[in-house]
Motif scaffolding. Structure first.
Motif, short mmCIF file in Angstrom:
data_model
loop_
_atom_site.label_atom_id
_atom_site.label_comp_id
_atom_site.label_asym_id
_atom_site.label_seq_id
_atom_site.Cartn_x
_atom_site.Cartn_y
_atom_site.Cartn_z
N ARG A 68 -29.94 18.99 6.12
CA ARG A 68 -30.51 17.92 6.98
C ARG A 68 -31.68 18.54 7.61
O ARG A 68 -31.64 19.90 7.82
CB ARG A 68 -29.37 17.86 8.20
N MET A 69 -32.64 18.10 7.92
CA MET A 69 -33.98 18.57 8.75
C MET A 69 -33.47 19.47 9.71
O MET A 69 -34.13 20.40 9.97
CB MET A 69 -34.95 17.65 8.96
N THR A 70 -32.61 18.76 10.57
CA THR A 70 -32.15 19.76 11.72
C THR A 70 -31.59 21.07 11.15
O THR A 70 -31.88 22.19 11.91
CB THR A 70 -31.24 19.17 12.74
N ASP A 71 -30.84 21.04 10.37
CA ASP A 71 -30.20 22.27 9.83
C ASP A 71 -31.23 23.21 9.22
O ASP A 71 -31.07 24.40 9.43
CB ASP A 71 -29.02 22.07 8.76
N LEU A 72 -32.25 22.65 8.34
CA LEU A 72 -33.09 23.08 7.78
C LEU A 72 -34.28 24.04 9.07
O LEU A 72 -34.61 25.25 8.83
CB LEU A 72 -33.95 22.52 6.92
N ALA A 73 -34.53 23.24 9.99
CA ALA A 73 -35.09 23.85 11.05
C ALA A 73 -34.62 24.94 11.75
O ALA A 73 -35.13 26.11 11.86
CB ALA A 73 -35.68 22.77 12.15
#
Length: 165
Positions: A68-73
């Motif tokens: 997920r983009m939030t997890d990658l961020a």
């Protein structure tokens, strides 16, 4: 009264770094900047930045090569906005794609493409060689053990402090 106490008393209680502490701190800053610069230079022939490589590593190690983009961020310590711009650039290069999340219509995944995985396979040996040349290979195994033991509490503290003032 020792020098450290005198310094603290003379400046409203500020506990200034001792000469040894300041030397250790500045050496850490120098190594961090110089090593980051060198590793970045060594990735340039592949058209990658350190941030690109970190994203590729995270995605290559994730289940189904997706996060997920939030997890990658969070994993790469980037703002969502900065990561979005970076992923757009990496999409243009064919390294990643974005996919919508079936369970959360607002959520997005970053997914490593086959081309991105092939890039990882090509670049990783060069990156590891660079890390060995400019860091690992300059220390004896017991020095590396000591460094890890010294830095682990700092990393743990900072992980626990993330997002807190």
């Amino acid at each position: 009264m020792d020098t450290e106490t005198q310094r603290a008393d003379g400046d409203g209680g500020t506990r200034w770094l001792t000469e040894a502490e300041q030397c250790a701190w500045r050496t850490h800053l120098d190594v961090n900047r110089l090593l980051t610069y060198q590793l970045e230079r060594d990735l340039q022939p592949f058209g990658l930045t350190n941030n690109d490589y970190e994203i590729l590593v995270n995605l290559s190690e994730a289940e189904n090569r997706r996060l997920r983009m939030t997890d990658l961020a969070a994993a790469t310590l980037q703002s969502k906005s900065r990561l979005s711009h970076q992923i757009t650039r990496m999409e243009t290069a064919g390294l990643v794609v974005r996919e919508h999340c079936e369970s959360d219509r607002r959520g997005l995944f970053a997914v490593l493409t086959d081309q991105g995985m092939e890039t990882m396979r090509e670049v990783a040996p060069h990156h590891v060689a660079s890390v060995r040349k400019h860091f690992i290979g300059l220390m004896a195994p017991e020095q590396l053990d000591g460094l890890r033991a010294s830095l682990a509490p700092v990393a743990e503290h900072l992980r626990g402090s993330r997002g807190k003032a």
